[in-house]
Design a protein around this motif. Structure first.
Motif, PDB file in Angstrom:
ATOM      1  N   ASP A 243     -16.807 -15.985  19.188  1.00  9.80           N
ATOM      2  CA  ASP A 243     -15.417 -15.860  18.713  1.00  9.80           C
ATOM      3  C   ASP A 243     -15.366 -15.255  17.308  1.00  9.80           C
ATOM      4  OD1 ASP A 243     -14.651 -16.941  21.096  1.00  9.80           O
ATOM      5  OD2 ASP A 243     -14.207 -18.940  20.292  1.00  9.80           O
ATOM      6  N   LEU A 244     -16.313 -15.641  16.460  1.00  7.89           N
ATOM      7  CA  LEU A 244     -16.388 -15.077  15.111  1.00  7.89           C
ATOM      8  C   LEU A 244     -16.658 -13.568  15.182  1.00  7.89           C
ATOM      9  CD1 LEU A 244     -16.707 -15.310  11.990  1.00  7.89           C
ATOM     10  CD2 LEU A 244     -19.140 -15.763  12.403  1.00  7.89           C
ATOM     11  N   ILE A 245     -17.606 -13.181  16.033  1.00  6.63           N
ATOM     12  CA  ILE A 245     -17.942 -11.762  16.189  1.00  6.63           C
ATOM     13  C   ILE A 245     -16.732 -10.979  16.695  1.00  6.63           C
ATOM     14  CG2 ILE A 245     -19.336 -10.127  17.546  1.00  6.63           C
ATOM     15  CD1 ILE A 245     -21.596 -12.301  17.462  1.00  6.63           C
ATOM     16  N   ALA A 246     -16.060 -11.528  17.692  1.00  5.89           N
ATOM     17  CA  ALA A 246     -14.871 -10.853  18.247  1.00  5.89           C
ATOM     18  C   ALA A 246     -13.825 -10.628  17.162  1.00  5.89           C
ATOM     19  CB  ALA A 246     -14.285 -11.683  19.391  1.00  5.89           C
ATOM     20  N   GLY A 247     -13.652 -11.620  16.300  1.00  2.00           N
ATOM     21  CA  GLY A 247     -12.689 -11.493  15.211  1.00  2.00           C
ATOM     22  C   GLY A 247     -13.089 -10.441  14.191  1.00  2.00           C
ATOM     23  N   LEU A 248     -14.368 -10.416  13.851  1.00  2.00           N
ATOM     24  CA  LEU A 248     -14.864  -9.410  12.898  1.00  2.00           C
ATOM     25  C   LEU A 248     -14.653  -7.991  13.433  1.00  2.00           C
ATOM     26  CD1 LEU A 248     -18.335 -10.919  11.826  1.00  2.00           C
ATOM     27  CD2 LEU A 248     -16.309 -10.698  10.376  1.00  2.00           C
ATOM     28  N   MET A 249     -14.888  -7.806  14.731  1.00  2.00           N
ATOM     29  CA  MET A 249     -14.843  -6.470  15.328  1.00  2.00           C
ATOM     30  C   MET A 249     -13.412  -6.022  15.659  1.00  2.00           C
ATOM     31  SD  MET A 249     -17.990  -5.454  15.377  1.00  2.00           S
ATOM     32  CE  MET A 249     -18.156  -6.375  13.831  1.00  2.00           C
ATOM     33  N   ASP A 250     -12.494  -6.979  15.743  1.00  2.00           N
ATOM     34  CA  ASP A 250     -11.114  -6.650  16.135  1.00  2.00           C
ATOM     35  C   ASP A 250     -10.317  -6.216  14.916  1.00  2.00           C
ATOM     36  OD1 ASP A 250      -8.771  -6.350  17.538  1.00  2.00           O
ATOM     37  OD2 ASP A 250      -8.299  -8.491  17.578  1.00  2.00           O
ATOM     38  N   GLN A 251     -10.551  -4.966  14.504  1.00  9.45           N
ATOM     39  CA  GLN A 251      -9.901  -4.403  13.321  1.00  9.45           C
ATOM     40  C   GLN A 251      -9.343  -3.022  13.679  1.00  9.45           C
ATOM     41  OE1 GLN A 251      -9.775  -6.368  10.697  1.00  9.45           O
ATOM     42  NE2 GLN A 251     -11.316  -7.866  11.382  1.00  9.45           N
ATOM     43  N   PRO A 252      -8.357  -2.545  12.908  1.00 11.92           N
ATOM     44  CA  PRO A 252      -7.726  -1.266  13.263  1.00 11.92           C
ATOM     45  C   PRO A 252      -8.587  -0.038  13.029  1.00 11.92           C
ATOM     46  CG  PRO A 252      -6.763  -2.169  11.249  1.00 11.92           C
ATOM     47  CD  PRO A 252      -7.663  -3.223  11.806  1.00 11.92           C
ATOM     48  N   SER A 253      -9.659  -0.145  12.231  1.00  3.51           N
ATOM     49  CA  SER A 253     -10.492   1.030  11.956  1.00  3.51           C
ATOM     50  C   SER A 253     -11.923   0.582  11.666  1.00  3.51           C
ATOM     51  CB  SER A 253      -9.961   1.798  10.741  1.00  3.51           C
ATOM     52  OG  SER A 253     -10.213   1.061   9.551  1.00  3.51           O
ATOM     53  N   LEU A 254     -12.839   1.536  11.692  1.00  9.64           N
ATOM     54  CA  LEU A 254     -14.235   1.227  11.369  1.00  9.64           C
ATOM     55  C   LEU A 254     -14.356   0.727   9.934  1.00  9.64           C
ATOM     56  CD1 LEU A 254     -17.275   1.191  11.911  1.00  9.64           C
ATOM     57  CD2 LEU A 254     -17.323   3.637  11.351  1.00  9.64           C
ATOM     58  N   ALA A 255     -13.626   1.337   9.015  1.00 11.69           N
ATOM     59  CA  ALA A 255     -13.679   0.892   7.617  1.00 11.69           C
ATOM     60  C   ALA A 255     -13.273  -0.577   7.506  1.00 11.69           C
ATOM     61  CB  ALA A 255     -12.773   1.763   6.750  1.00 11.69           C
ATOM     62  N   ASP A 256     -12.283  -0.978   8.289  1.00 11.00           N
ATOM     63  CA  ASP A 256     -11.845  -2.385   8.276  1.00 11.00           C
ATOM     64  C   ASP A 256     -12.900  -3.307   8.890  1.00 11.00           C
ATOM     65  OD1 ASP A 256      -9.178  -2.139   7.093  1.00 11.00           O
ATOM     66  OD2 ASP A 256      -8.655  -1.051   8.915  1.00 11.00           O
ATOM     67  N   VAL A 257     -13.569  -2.810   9.928  1.00  9.84           N
ATOM     68  CA  VAL A 257     -14.657  -3.594  10.540  1.00  9.84           C
ATOM     69  C   VAL A 257     -15.768  -3.826   9.513  1.00  9.84           C
ATOM     70  CG1 VAL A 257     -16.498  -3.573  12.274  1.00  9.84           C
ATOM     71  CG2 VAL A 257     -14.200  -2.829  12.910  1.00  9.84           C
ATOM     72  N   MET A 258     -16.171  -2.756   8.822  1.00 12.02           N
ATOM     73  CA  MET A 258     -17.236  -2.879   7.826  1.00 12.02           C
ATOM     74  C   MET A 258     -16.820  -3.788   6.673  1.00 12.02           C
ATOM     75  SD  MET A 258     -19.630  -1.208   9.254  1.00 12.02           S
ATOM     76  CE  MET A 258     -20.894  -1.119   7.984  1.00 12.02           C
ATOM     77  N   SER A 259     -15.550  -3.714   6.308  1.00  9.68           N
ATOM     78  CA  SER A 259     -15.034  -4.582   5.250  1.00  9.68           C
ATOM     79  C   SER A 259     -15.085  -6.050   5.673  1.00  9.68           C
ATOM     80  CB  SER A 259     -13.594  -4.173   4.917  1.00  9.68           C
ATOM     81  OG  SER A 259     -13.043  -5.040   3.952  1.00  9.68           O
ATOM     82  N   ALA A 260     -14.764  -6.292   6.960  1.00  3.28           N
ATOM     83  CA  ALA A 260     -14.812  -7.662   7.473  1.00  3.28           C
ATOM     84  C   ALA A 260     -16.247  -8.191   7.479  1.00  3.28           C
ATOM     85  CB  ALA A 260     -14.227  -7.706   8.889  1.00  3.28           C
ATOM     86  N   ILE A 261     -17.192  -7.328   7.855  1.00  3.60           N
ATOM     87  CA  ILE A 261     -18.603  -7.728   7.834  1.00  3.60           C
ATOM     88  C   ILE A 261     -19.035  -8.022   6.395  1.00  3.60           C
ATOM     89  CG2 ILE A 261     -20.972  -6.911   8.211  1.00  3.60           C
ATOM     90  CD1 ILE A 261     -19.903  -5.291  10.608  1.00  3.60           C
TER      91      ILE A 261
END
Length: 367
Positions: A243-261
Motif C-alpha cells: 500500500d505504501l508503494i502504491a501511494g508513492l507511485m500514484d503521482q501525476p508525473s515522474l518528477a512527483d514520483v521521485m519527489s515522493a521517494i
C-alpha cells in the motif's frame, strides 16, 4: 558435453525414450551473465529441441551456488561502443530478445531454476518459463537504472502488468526481491528449497510422460517438492509495503514520483536501499523507464520487444549506459556523471530521439 563452453547442453534420459533438455549457464565467475555466444547457442538449442519430438521438457539452471543469471555482459557492450562498433549492441539485443520471446511462446514446458541472483537478462530468461522456481537464496531485481539502462528483456511489458504500480517501483528503485516477493508479484510461481534440485531432475526423468500432457507431468513432479519446501518460504517485504508503494507511485508525473521517494521517511532497510538506488540512478533512465512502462501496457509481447530493441540500442549508444557501466562495473568509483541531474531536467527531444527506431524495418519484425 563441452565443459569449456559458457553454456552447457545435455539430454537427460527419461522413461519411454523421452528426454529432458538440460541447459546450464556456465559462466560462474561472471555470475552466469549472458554474452553473445551464450545467447547464440541458446537460440539454436531451443530451436532444435522445439523440433525434436523426443524432448518433452526443458530445464534451465545456472552453474555454481551464487546465481542463475546476473544479466547481460554489459561490460562487453560498453567496450564495443568505445571501440567504434555500434552494430554490436543491436545484434546482442536482437538475439537476446529472440531467445526471450521463444521461451514465452515455447510449445513444451520450460522449467527455470532461479537460484541465487536473477537480474536483468536473467529475469528475461526466467519470465517466459512455465515453471519459474525460486529457492531459499533467490534474489531478483531489475537494477538497470544504476547502469543507465532500463528494464528491457520484455521487462517493460512484464512490469507494466504488475498490480499497484509495483513494476514502476521496481524499475525506479531496482529493489531486491526474495522468493516470497517474487511469487507475490508473479515473477515466480514455485518455491522449492535449492537442496531438492537434483531430486527434481531425477523425478522428471522417472515420471511417466505418456500418462498425461507434458505440463501436467511437470506440475505433479514439482508439486511434491513445493509441498516439502513450504515451511521455508521467507517473509515478503513487498507484500508488507504494497500500500505504501502504491501511494508513492500514484503521482501525476515522474518528477512527483521521485519527489515522493525522496521524501519517504522510514527506518526500514529494504525501503531505504530502494530509495537510495532511485535517487542515485540515472534520471534519464528513470524517464525512459517511466515512459516505456506506460507504452508497453497496451502492447503485445512482440510489440514490446520490438520497441525495446530500438530503445535499448539508442540508450546504449546515446544515453547514460556507458557512463553507468564505467562507474559501477569498470572503474567502480560509484560516482557516475549522468547527463541530467534530475528527471525534470531531462531533455524532451533527446527522450523522443531515444524512442525513435534507427531502422526502416525493425530487426524483430518477423517474431
Amino acid at each position: 558435453m563441452n565443459m569449456a563452453a559458457d553454456v552447457l547442453f545435455s539430454e537427460l534420459n527419461a522413461r519411454d525414450n523421452n528426454k529432458i533438455g538440460l541447459i546450464t549457464l556456465n559462466a560462474e565467475k561472471a555470475l552466469n551473465a549472458l554474452n553473445q555466444s551464450m545467447i547464440d547457442l541458446l537460440l539454436q538449442q531451443f530451436s532444435d529441441w522445439r523440433d525434436n519430438d523426443d524432448v518433452v521438457a526443458v530445464f534451465m539452471q545456472g552453474s555454481g551456488e551464487k546465481a542463475f543469471c546476473a544479466g547481460g555482459d554489459v561490460r562487453a557492450l560498453r567496450q564495443a561502443v568505445i571501440d567504434g562498433k555500434p552494430e554490436v549492441p543491436g545484434h546482442f539485443f536482437a538475439t537476446e530478445y529472440r531467445v526471450d520471446y521463444m521461451i514465452h511462446t515455447y510449445p513444451k514446458p520450460v522449467i527455470c531454476w532461479g537460484n541465487g541472483i536473477v537480474m536483468g537478462g536473467g529475469i528475461g530468461l526466467m519470465a517466459g518459463a512455465d515453471f519459474r522456481i525460486v529457492t531459499d537464496t533467490s534474489m531478483l531485481a531489475m537494477p538497470e537504472i544504476s547502469i543507465g539502462l532500463y528494464p528491457d528483456v520484455a521487462g517493460s511489458w512484464i512490469l507494466s502488468h504488475l498490480p499497484a504500480r509495483l513494476g514502476l517501483f521496481m524499475a525506479l528503485t531496482g529493489c531486491r526481491l526474495n522468493a516470497a516477493d517474487a511469487i507475490y508479484v508473479g515473477l515466480a510461481n514455485r518455491f522449492i528449497d535449492h537442496a531438492f534440485c537434483d531430486n527434481v531432475l531425477e523425478s522428471l526423468q522417472q515420471a511417466d510422460w505418456s500418462a498425461s500432457e507434458a505440463h501436467a507431468v511437470v506440475y505433479s513432479v514439482l508439486q511434491k517438492y513445493r509441498e516439502k519446501s513450504a515451511g521455508w518460504l521467507p517473509y515478503s517485504k513487498v507484500r508488507e509495503h504494497r500500500d505504501l508503494i502504491a501511494g508513492l507511485m500514484d503521482q501525476p508525473s515522474l518528477a512527483d514520483v521521485m519527489s515522493a521517494i525522496d521524501s519517504l521517511e522510514t527506518d526500514d532497510d529494504w525501503l531505504l536501499a530502494a530509495r537510495k538506488t532511485a535517487l542515485h540512478g540515472s534520471p534519464l533512465s528513470a524517464a525512459i523507464g517511466y515512459r516505456q512502462l506506460q507504452r508497453a501496457r497496451h502492447m503485445s509481447l512482440k510489440e514490446a520487444l520490438q520497441s525495446e530493441l530500438a530503445l535499448s540500442v539508442n540508450t546504449v549508444l546515446k544515453g547514460d549506459f556507458c557512463e553507468g557501466v564505467r562507474s559501477r562495473l569498470v572503474d567502480k568509483d560509484k560516482n557516475p556523471q549522468w547527463k541530467f541531474n534530475a528527471v525534470d531536467q531531462v531533455d524532451e527531444q533527446l527522450l523522443n530521439d531515444l524512442f525513435s527506431s534507427p531502422w526502416p524495418e525493425n530487426p524483430l519484425h518477423d517474431l
